[in-house]
Design an enzyme around this catalytic site. Structure first.
Site, short mmCIF file in Angstrom:
data_model
loop_
_atom_site.label_atom_id
_atom_site.label_comp_id
_atom_site.label_asym_id
_atom_site.label_seq_id
_atom_site.Cartn_x
_atom_site.Cartn_y
_atom_site.Cartn_z
N THR A 56 0.88 -1.19 0.00
CA THR A 56 0.00 0.00 0.00
C THR A 56 0.90 1.22 0.00
O THR A 56 1.36 1.65 -1.05
CB THR A 56 -0.97 -0.01 1.20
OG1 THR A 56 -0.24 -0.22 2.41
CG2 THR A 56 -2.02 -1.10 1.04
N LYS A 77 4.06 -6.98 3.87
CA LYS A 77 3.84 -5.58 3.57
C LYS A 77 3.53 -4.88 4.88
O LYS A 77 2.93 -5.45 5.80
CB LYS A 77 2.72 -5.37 2.55
CG LYS A 77 1.32 -5.79 2.97
CD LYS A 77 0.55 -4.77 3.78
CE LYS A 77 0.57 -3.41 3.12
NZ LYS A 77 -0.02 -2.38 4.08
N THR A 108 1.51 -7.88 13.12
CA THR A 108 1.99 -6.71 12.38
C THR A 108 1.73 -6.81 10.88
O THR A 108 2.44 -7.49 10.17
CB THR A 108 3.47 -6.42 12.58
OG1 THR A 108 3.70 -6.19 13.95
CG2 THR A 108 3.88 -5.16 11.85
N GLU A 164 6.03 4.83 7.15
CA GLU A 164 5.56 5.90 6.25
C GLU A 164 6.37 7.19 6.45
O GLU A 164 6.43 7.74 7.54
CB GLU A 164 4.08 6.15 6.50
CG GLU A 164 3.22 5.00 6.00
CD GLU A 164 1.76 5.11 6.35
OE1 GLU A 164 0.95 4.48 5.66
OE2 GLU A 164 1.43 5.81 7.32
N ASN A 215 -0.60 10.50 5.55
CA ASN A 215 -1.80 10.10 6.27
C ASN A 215 -2.90 11.15 6.30
O ASN A 215 -4.03 10.85 6.67
CB ASN A 215 -1.43 9.68 7.70
CG ASN A 215 -0.79 8.32 7.71
OD1 ASN A 215 -1.47 7.31 7.57
ND2 ASN A 215 0.53 8.29 7.83
N SER A 265 -7.89 9.38 -0.12
CA SER A 265 -8.05 9.89 -1.47
C SER A 265 -6.89 9.48 -2.36
O SER A 265 -6.95 9.69 -3.56
CB SER A 265 -8.15 11.42 -1.46
OG SER A 265 -7.02 11.99 -0.83
#
Length: 407
Positions: free
Chosen positions: A153, A179, A190, A276, A402, A407
């Site tokens: 992702t 992932k 996790t 991230e 985030n 979107s």
């Protein structure tokens, strides 16, 4: 133990495929399938979040009650979480389609999803994706690699690992893919992790091996303090290596656990380092703690500290934040005994001794903290226990990613 190339197709008898089903992403693959030519013993660990996605419920039932498993179908983009009976029905529909195409029982099909919470899966696209993948299954390493790419992702790269060891005179392989980049926090499995092995091992021993290795690997990483609804780790063992079947805790079992631990640790660190927006893997080692439990709590407290994570991003040796995080962890210790070091490929440097800063070079500290893998070592001088936790720095990009994830 020998590190080898590949992931879920490294072990004998395992095949993989991927496809672009258009579930959410319009410019990339977003579905993967893992298939074993032989029935597999299966084990799993799952999220501790009270809110559990439909695939977690489906897989927990299969791991507990099915005689064997033989396929895993994964989609990225939509998590199939908080979707009620309809979402659980989609798990069954996916398994039914796979069962029909692969001529295996429905309860031998595991499913997994990752992505946005609350949206229903486009089951027509899912089933079409299963059909496409059933025709493309291959045991080559490229197919396994492409499967690892398809399940991402917000990950910036695929995550794979594989090793070979010898059990009762036979070479066995353990390979895996995972992932995970955000919504990662300890005390579960996790995110999504899939491990395959051609070792012969009983279901009971496989579950025990997985549960024991998860404790010091996946359960010791944190990116952002959020535990996902979908966390799943599955291990499938098809026995094709021909080793003497592991049915008890013997030497072969210990060797198997060491290899499984290596793969899970490697994958866990990849997820932590690919948090991230992250620019660095942040490792926290607590040594000479009074107990293992204390060491675990202390290391997690530091690795999850937002202020410490921000300091790592800024390459700032702000050791007060680390000592503070140790102090509010809930563990009793003498702060005037603690030594602290920073370490990376650029060197190792003592920062505090007996709770007080030493005369260290800020320039050298910054150099050490500027590497893409950074370690903080806290010596508690309380006993012989130790633990290691992994996380990442906290950057501007974490907020950007985030703020508009849906979107």
């Amino acid at each position: 133990m020998k590190k080898v190339e590949g992931g879920v197709t490294a072990a004998e008898g395992f095949q993989a495929a991927s496809t672009a089903a258009g579930i959410k992403y319009k410019d990339r693959t977003d579905m993967a399938m893992i298939y074993s030519t032989e029935p597999c013993a299966v084990a799993g660990t799952f999220t501790t979040n009270v809110v559990k996605a439909a695939p977690v419920k489906w897989d927990k039932d299969i791991v507990k009650n099915s005689a064997f498993a033989q396929a895993v179908v994964v989609n990225a983009g939509i998590a199939n979480a908080c979707t009620g009976t309809e979402g659980l029905g989609y798990c069954k529909d996916t398994a039914k389609k796979t069962s029909e195409l692969m001529d295996i029982p429905e309860d031998a099909v595991l499913v997994a999803s990752t992505g946005v919470i609350g949206k229903q899966l486009p089951i027509d696209r899912i089933c079409a994706g299963v059909e496409q993948m059933s025709k493309k299954l291959s045991g080559d390493l490229t197919s396994g690699h492409n499967a690892a790419l398809a399940i991402m992702t917000t990950d910036t790269h695929e995550k794979e690992a594989a090793v070979e060891v010898e059990l009762s005179g036979k070479k066995i392989t353990i390979g895996g893919m995972c992932k995970g980049s955000g919504m990662i926090h300890p005390n579960m499995c996790t995110m999504l992790s899939f491990i395959t092995t051609d070792a012969a091992i009983s279901k009971e021993m496989l579950q025990e091996a997985l549960s024991s290795t998860v404790t010091d690997t996946y359960n010791m990483i944190s990116v952002d303090g959020d535990t996902s609804t979908n966390d799943t780790c599955l291990v499938l063992a098809n026995g094709l290596a021909g080793n003497e079947k592991i049915k008890e805790k013997n030497e072969d079992y210990e060797t198997f656990c060491e290899a499984l631990y290596y793969v899970n640790e490697a994958l866990a660190k990849m997820m932590a380092g690919d948090g991230e927006g992250a620019t660095a893997l942040f490792e926290v080692k607590v040594v000479h703690a009074a107990s293992k439990e204390d060491a675990v709590i202390l290391s997690k407290s530091v690795v999850t500290s937002s202020l410490t994570k921000a300091a790592i991003f800024g390459h700032d040796a702000n050791w007060g934040r680390i000592l503070c995080a140790l102090g509010y962890s809930g563990v009793e210790f003498d702060p005037e005994q603690v030594d602290l070091y920073f370490e990376s490929a650029a060197g190792k440097l003592m920062i505090i001794k007996d709770g007080v800063a030493v005369d260290y070079s800020e320039e050298e500290a910054t150099k050490i903290l500027s590497e893409n893998e950074v370690t903080a070592i806290a010596d508690m001088k309380m006993g012989e226990a130790c633990a290691t936790a992994w996380g990442c720095d906290l950057t501007y990009d974490y907020i950007k990613i985030n703020a508009d994830y849906r979107s």
